[in-house]
Design a protein around this motif. Structure first.
Motif, PDB file in Angstrom:
ATOM      1  N   MET A 118       0.858  -1.212   0.000  1.00 11.26           N
ATOM      2  CA  MET A 118       0.000   0.000   0.000  1.00 11.26           C
ATOM      3  C   MET A 118       0.878   1.241   0.000  1.00 11.26           C
ATOM      4  N   HIS A 119       0.700   2.070  -1.002  1.00  7.49           N
ATOM      5  CA  HIS A 119       1.471   3.300  -1.053  1.00  7.49           C
ATOM      6  C   HIS A 119       0.637   4.472  -0.561  1.00  7.49           C
ATOM      7  N   PHE A 120       1.302   5.361   0.102  1.00  6.25           N
ATOM      8  CA  PHE A 120       0.596   6.596   0.502  1.00  6.25           C
ATOM      9  C   PHE A 120       0.436   7.527  -0.694  1.00  6.25           C
ATOM     10  N   ILE A 121       1.343   7.386  -1.622  1.00 12.53           N
ATOM     11  CA  ILE A 121       1.333   8.298  -2.764  1.00 12.53           C
ATOM     12  C   ILE A 121       0.799   7.584  -3.992  1.00 12.53           C
ATOM     13  N   ASN A 122      -0.271   8.095  -4.528  1.00  7.55           N
ATOM     14  CA  ASN A 122      -0.874   7.475  -5.699  1.00  7.55           C
ATOM     15  C   ASN A 122      -0.389   8.182  -6.958  1.00  7.55           C
ATOM     16  N   ARG A 123       0.413   7.492  -7.731  1.00  4.80           N
ATOM     17  CA  ARG A 123       1.037   8.118  -8.890  1.00  4.80           C
ATOM     18  C   ARG A 123       0.021   8.717  -9.866  1.00  4.80           C
ATOM     19  N   GLU A 124      -1.080   8.007 -10.047  1.00  4.27           N
ATOM     20  CA  GLU A 124      -2.060   8.444 -11.044  1.00  4.27           C
ATOM     21  C   GLU A 124      -2.674   9.806 -10.665  1.00  4.27           C
ATOM     22  N   THR A 125      -3.103   9.885  -9.404  1.00  2.00           N
ATOM     23  CA  THR A 125      -3.691  11.157  -8.957  1.00  2.00           C
ATOM     24  C   THR A 125      -2.689  12.273  -9.112  1.00  2.00           C
ATOM     25  N   ILE A 126      -1.461  11.977  -8.735  1.00  2.46           N
ATOM     26  CA  ILE A 126      -0.435  13.017  -8.824  1.00  2.46           C
ATOM     27  C   ILE A 126      -0.271  13.473 -10.263  1.00  2.46           C
ATOM     28  N   GLN A 127      -0.274  12.501 -11.172  1.00  2.00           N
ATOM     29  CA  GLN A 127      -0.082  12.878 -12.557  1.00  2.00           C
ATOM     30  C   GLN A 127      -1.216  13.779 -13.047  1.00  2.00           C
ATOM     31  N   LYS A 128      -2.438  13.406 -12.677  1.00  2.00           N
ATOM     32  CA  LYS A 128      -3.587  14.232 -13.072  1.00  2.00           C
ATOM     33  C   LYS A 128      -3.443  15.636 -12.503  1.00  2.00           C
ATOM     34  N   GLN A 129      -3.127  15.665 -11.207  1.00  2.00           N
ATOM     35  CA  GLN A 129      -3.013  16.982 -10.559  1.00  2.00           C
ATOM     36  C   GLN A 129      -1.896  17.804 -11.185  1.00  2.00           C
ATOM     37  N   THR A 130      -0.811  17.135 -11.481  1.00  2.00           N
ATOM     38  CA  THR A 130       0.325  17.862 -12.041  1.00  2.00           C
ATOM     39  C   THR A 130      -0.072  18.567 -13.321  1.00  2.00           C
ATOM     40  N   LYS A 131      -0.840  17.842 -14.162  1.00  2.00           N
ATOM     41  CA  LYS A 131      -1.293  18.456 -15.408  1.00  2.00           C
ATOM     42  C   LYS A 131      -2.069  19.729 -15.128  1.00  2.00           C
ATOM     43  N   LYS A 132      -2.965  19.608 -14.148  1.00  2.00           N
ATOM     44  CA  LYS A 132      -3.788  20.760 -13.805  1.00  2.00           C
ATOM     45  C   LYS A 132      -2.907  21.908 -13.298  1.00  2.00           C
ATOM     46  N   ARG A 133      -1.968  21.554 -12.414  1.00  2.00           N
ATOM     47  CA  ARG A 133      -1.105  22.586 -11.822  1.00  2.00           C
ATOM     48  C   ARG A 133      -0.272  23.282 -12.893  1.00  2.00           C
ATOM     49  N   MET A 134       0.166  22.459 -13.849  1.00  2.00           N
ATOM     50  CA  MET A 134       0.982  23.073 -14.897  1.00  2.00           C
ATOM     51  C   MET A 134       0.155  23.991 -15.784  1.00  2.00           C
ATOM     52  N   ALA A 135      -1.104  23.577 -15.985  1.00  2.00           N
ATOM     53  CA  ALA A 135      -1.990  24.429 -16.784  1.00  2.00           C
ATOM     54  C   ALA A 135      -2.200  25.770 -16.085  1.00  2.00           C
ATOM     55  N   VAL A 136      -2.458  25.699 -14.767  1.00  2.00           N
ATOM     56  CA  VAL A 136      -2.645  26.938 -13.993  1.00  2.00           C
ATOM     57  C   VAL A 136      -1.399  27.814 -14.108  1.00  2.00           C
ATOM     58  N   ASN A 137      -0.254  27.172 -13.949  1.00  2.00           N
ATOM     59  CA  ASN A 137       1.003  27.894 -14.032  1.00  2.00           C
ATOM     60  C   ASN A 137       1.134  28.613 -15.369  1.00  2.00           C
ATOM     61  N   HIS A 138       0.813  27.868 -16.428  1.00  2.00           N
ATOM     62  CA  HIS A 138       0.967  28.431 -17.751  1.00  2.00           C
ATOM     63  C   HIS A 138       0.013  29.602 -17.970  1.00  2.00           C
ATOM     64  N   LEU A 139      -1.233  29.387 -17.549  1.00  2.00           N
ATOM     65  CA  LEU A 139      -2.255  30.420 -17.702  1.00  2.00           C
ATOM     66  C   LEU A 139      -1.821  31.705 -16.999  1.00  2.00           C
ATOM     67  N   LEU A 140      -1.340  31.546 -15.745  1.00  2.00           N
ATOM     68  CA  LEU A 140      -0.998  32.731 -14.974  1.00  2.00           C
ATOM     69  C   LEU A 140       0.253  33.411 -15.520  1.00  2.00           C
ATOM     70  N   LYS A 141       1.154  32.596 -16.034  1.00  2.00           N
ATOM     71  CA  LYS A 141       2.337  33.200 -16.628  1.00  2.00           C
ATOM     72  C   LYS A 141       1.925  34.139 -17.765  1.00  2.00           C
ATOM     73  N   THR A 142       1.001  33.648 -18.594  1.00  2.00           N
ATOM     74  CA  THR A 142       0.508  34.465 -19.699  1.00  2.00           C
ATOM     75  C   THR A 142      -0.166  35.730 -19.172  1.00  2.00           C
ATOM     76  N   LEU A 143      -0.960  35.530 -18.121  1.00  2.00           N
ATOM     77  CA  LEU A 143      -1.692  36.655 -17.540  1.00  2.00           C
ATOM     78  C   LEU A 143      -0.724  37.714 -17.006  1.00  2.00           C
ATOM     79  N   PHE A 144       0.274  37.253 -16.272  1.00  2.00           N
ATOM     80  CA  PHE A 144       1.253  38.191 -15.710  1.00  2.00           C
ATOM     81  C   PHE A 144       1.981  38.924 -16.827  1.00  2.00           C
ATOM     82  N   PHE A 145       2.307  38.166 -17.865  1.00  2.00           N
ATOM     83  CA  PHE A 145       2.998  38.780 -18.983  1.00  2.00           C
ATOM     84  C   PHE A 145       2.123  39.855 -19.624  1.00  2.00           C
ATOM     85  N   ALA A 146       0.841  39.513 -19.788  1.00  2.00           N
ATOM     86  CA  ALA A 146      -0.096  40.469 -20.385  1.00  2.00           C
ATOM     87  C   ALA A 146      -0.173  41.737 -19.541  1.00  2.00           C
TER      88      ALA A 146
END
Lengths: 272, 292, 312
Positions: free
Chosen positions: B1-29
């Motif tokens: 039994m792992h405490f860390i679920n790779r799949e969830t992390i991967q999904k979340q990471t995608k979301k986090r990276m999207a947020v990061n990208h969006l805000l980077k664009t926003l800040f640049f704008a």
């Protein structure tokens, strides 16, 4: 000169070398120095002979740099410094507040750890000292500049570009320029604070050769953390530890047959 | 039994990276918005004022007829003002900086002077106008002269010059001073021959930037009573005067649209002068900054 | 020690000649420089005494209570003038609030972008542009507000009058963006890179590092920059004079003409209020109010950045 030596009980201090028939140029007597609350120098007694090279060795933080900077009162540039005791330069107490530091530093010159030429031309660097002391005639200045650069063994390298910026020189050349700048006001004593620590081995060798030549005419005190260097160029060596002068004697004696166990440990490389 | 679920992390990471990208664009704008404003401002002013720009515009006095109006009086007034403000503020500013950096002991009074200088830099410029009105115009009876204006402006930019000069002095390596003292130079010889030459480029850059601030100032001069309609060039320090910003203000305040175009032309001249001063400052900075 | 040219002797001779002069020089120069440094102190004292002295005369004619409680500022009303600072204060406040609403988001995001995202090259292009923006004289911004921003806003808000609080407020905001951006960026740059690297090494995104680590650590500096910016907005004169109007009104209507404290001082200075009249002295009473407000803001900013500074 010798009356002074007779009148002061110098030889009572056991760590002093036996005085031969030579002149003392600087005599340090019960020197204590504090940076704020920290004592950096503790009860130093020392006689520095004329026209010899005296090396000061010791681990970092032992007070050797502080000591040499006390000899021309450069240490006073740090505002929290407190000094007690006496330092006699040619029989006059230089720690006397009435003794003018400008006077002292004209007679006791200094070469620093890092080459520190001014951002001016090579010529202006050497002429700086004579100029601030009121020598204005171009002819005399020209002569002083050439002579000083020759004495510092750098004339041949720079004679064609005297009016170029000194920052274009290599580190070793800069340091010899700084020595030339120091020689230009014809000091009596030259203090050298680890003058080769920022230089490459070949430049170091050149500076060492220069020191050996200069001690014929000047009294030189050189701080170094390089023991081989001290052995190569000095006549006398003083070993400092934790702000105390542990031992001072002929260089050959200090390195071959030290009196103190701590000196032996240091020169054989057990610490430092 | 792992405490860390790779799949969830991967999904979340995608979301986090999207947020990061969006805000980077926003800040640049958002950063680009400032640039956009600057571009619009320059575009507007140039299109509006360019056709009125001519040699006559520089050599004519103000006039009730827009087509004859020129900026000569204001241009000369600004130059007169700089000729008074420049030397006074630079000498006082560099003098203060040398005192604070080289002579002052670490005392309560020194700290007080230092705090006072930084607070003075935050006082609204119009308040300096009130000081000038009472002290120079009324008490010292200089009247509404270019001298009173120049002195007021000197005090206004003094803190800026002091701070810039202090920074320039602090940037001079300590080793150079040591070398000078080590040769038996006195303190003043060291300052005059070593510290000042090395700090001079920084001091000049700071001083020119401060002067360009004075060139653009309007409010304090209005308060001390600089004139807004002038058809003469100052002939002495006791003359009345106007300066470019006041002339521009005067034109802006007229109801006729034509005068707005004249104001824009005046702004072009003002901006050209400021760009010239700033270029000189940047040139000095770049030319001498390689030395150390 | 014989030398063919004895420099040391020459020096010795010169010393004797010039010693008196040198010692006078070394003593008088520090004194002259000290006088220079003290002039800034006298400037501050001059400001304070000028304002206090002239304001005192003003309060001899107008009761202090009226000044701080009356809701009308009608100094030019000949039969029954009224001197209540509140309308000027509200005008100043409205402009400052609009300016901050514009400047904080734009300035802070620009700071985050510059400090956390931008490459060295981007920084080298963007920062000088911000400096240009900061170096534009306020008279130019005022002209821009009146001839461009106001007509533009009128297209969206038909009720907007020719003089209003909104347009100068926005333009003051644009003027202080560079100040907020550069001071906030300084605060964020003071956060050591090792902390950022630690978080990035754990897989955090740039955004998470910026918001969860850098911003909280730099918060005191950022807030101090806001406070300083408010102080600048309060003291700003020409933009509000040109585009804000000259109608002191108590209230928070951003679409109609207002008057700020600074604009009032300009209005009186341009008019022909006689020296010695109550109106003449009133600009000092308004000036001291302005001075006190900005001084409090500046001291507050210093206090915040000192008190809450993180030590690394």
């Amino acid at each position: 000169m010798n009356t002074l030596m007779k009148s002061k009980p110098l030889n009572q201090n056991p760590i002093q070398p036996k005085q031969e028939h030579k002149k003392t140029v600087i005599e340090v007597n019960r020197l204590n120095l504090w940076y704020g609350e920290d004592q950096a120098l503790k009860d130093i007694h020392m006689n520095i002979p004329e026209n010899k090279a005296t090396a000061i060795i010791g681990p970092s933080g032992c007070g050797k740099s502080t000591f040499i900077k006390t000899l021309n009162r450069m240490v006073e540039l740090i505002p929290t410094v407190k000094i007690t005791g006496n330092i006699f330069y040619r029989e006059k107490n230089i720690l006397d507040p009435k003794y003018r530091v400008e006077e002292l530093r004209t007679r006791v010159g200094m070469v620093f750890q890092k080459p520190n030429p001014f951002p001016k031309s090579i010529y202006e660097n050497v002429a700086y000292g004579p100029k601030i002391h009121g020598i204005k005639k171009k002819k005399i200045l020209d002569e002083i500049v050439e002579k000083s650069l020759r004495d510092a063994a750098i004339w041949n390298e720079v004679k064609d570009r005297l009016h170029e910026n000194a920052y274009g020189l290599s580190g070793g050349q800069q340091q010899r320029l700084c020595i030339a700048r120091c020689l230009a006001i014809e000091p009596d004593v030259i203090l050298m604070d680890e003058p080769t620590s920022a230089l490459d081995p070949i430049s170091t060798l050149k500076v060492e050769e220069l020191v050996k030549k200069l001690k014929e005419n000047y009294s030189i005190i050189i701080v170094t953390h390089n023991m081989q260097q001290a052995a190569r160029i000095s006549d006398q060596t003083a070993f400092f530890l934790n702000g105390e002068l542990v031992e001072m004697d002929h260089t050959s004696k200090v390195f071959s047959n030290p009196r103190d166990k701590r000196t032996e440990d240091y020169i054989t490389g057990r610490f430092g | 039994m792992h405490f860390i679920n790779r799949e969830t992390i991967q999904k979340q990471t995608k979301k986090r990276m999207a947020v990061n990208h969006l805000l980077k664009t926003l800040f640049f704008a958002a950063t680009m918005f400032s640039l956009l404003v600057l571009a619009v401002l320059f575009y507007r002013i140039f299109t509006q004022g360019f056709e009125h720009l001519s040699f006559d515009f520089l050599t004519n006095f103000a006039s009730r007829k827009p087509e004859e109006a020129g900026i000569k009086a204001a241009l000369y007034g600004t130059i007169w003002l700089m000729a008074i403000t420049g030397p006074i503020s630079i000498v006082l500013g560099i003098g203060s900086a040398i005192y604070l950096e080289m002579y002052a002991k670490q005392s309560r009074f020194t700290r007080f002077i230092q705090t006072n200088i930084s607070n003075l830099a935050g006082v609204p410029s119009i308040v300096f106008g009130l000081l000038g009105l009472t002290v120079f115009v009324r008490m010292l009876e200089m009247g509404r002269s270019v001298l009173a204006g120049g002195l007021t402006m000197s005090l206004l930019i003094l803190p800026i010059i002091v701070v810039a000069a202090q920074e320039a002095i602090r940037a001079v390596p300590q080793e150079l001073q040591e070398a000078s003292y080590g040769m038996g130079a006195t303190k003043w010889q060291t300052i005059w021959r070593v510290v000042l030459p090395a700090a001079l480029p920084g001091m000049m850059t700071g001083s020119i930037l401060a002067l360009s601030r004075a060139v653009g100032e309007t409010a304090p001069l209005i308060v001390i009573g600089a004139l807004s309609y002038v058809a003469f060039v100052p002939d002495s320090i006791w003359s009345g005067f106007t300066v470019m910003p006041i002339q521009i203000y005067n034109w802006t305040g007229r109801p006729q649209e034509a005068f707005h175009d004249i104001a824009a032309a005046g702004i072009i001249v003002l901006l050209a002068l400021l760009i010239l001063m700033n270029s000189i400052a940047v040139f000095i900075r770049n030319k001498f900054s390689k030395r150390h | 020690m014989k030398k063919h040219l004895s420099v040391s002797e020459l020096i010795q001779q010169n010393k004797q000649k010039s010693r008196a002069f040198a010692s006078i020089r070394e003593k008088t120069i520090p004194f002259i420089l000290f006088i220079c440094a003290v002039i800034s102190v006298f400037t501050t004292l001059g400001i304070i005494f000028t304002l206090l002295f002239e304001t005192f005369t003003f309060f001899n004619r107008v009761p202090f209570i009226e000044f701080i409680t009356s809701k009308e500022w009608l100094p030019f009303f000949e039969s029954d003038p009224s001197y209540g600072i509140l309308p000027l204060l509200s005008g100043t406040l409205v402009v400052a609030v609009i300016a901050m609403v514009a400047a904080i988001p734009l300035g802070l995001t620009a700071a985050i972008y510059l400090s956390e995202y931008a490459s060295e090259r981007t920084k080298r292009t963007l920062k000088p542009i911000l400096e240009v923006l900061a170096g534009i004289p306020t008279i130019v911004y005022g002209f821009f507000a009146l001839t461009f921003v106001t007509p533009l806003l009128q297209k969206f808000i038909p009720d907007l009058s020719f003089f209003n609080a909104l347009s100068p407020g926005i333009v003051v905001g644009i003027m202080i963006i560079p100040m907020v951006a550069s001071l906030s960026e300084d605060a964020m740059n003071a956060v050591p890179n090792s902390i950022r690297e630690g978080a990035l090494g754990l897989g955090a995104t740039r955004f998470e590092v910026a918001f969860k680590i850098v911003l909280p650590a730099a918060l005191s500096g950022i807030i101090a920059s806001f406070v300083l910016a408010i102080s600048r907005a309060i003291g700003e004169t020409m933009i509000v004079t040109i585009a804000g109007g000259a109608t002191p009104t108590l209230g928070f209507d951003v679409t109609s003409s207002i008057q700020t404290m600074t604009a009032y001082i300009v209005q009186v200075s341009l008019g022909d209020a006689a020296y010695g009249s109550t109106i003449y002295y009133s600009i000092y009473a308004v000036g001291i109010t302005l001075f006190v407000f900005t001084l409090i803001m500046n001291l507050l900013a210093q206090y915040i950045s000192k008190k809450f500074r993180e030590a690394y």
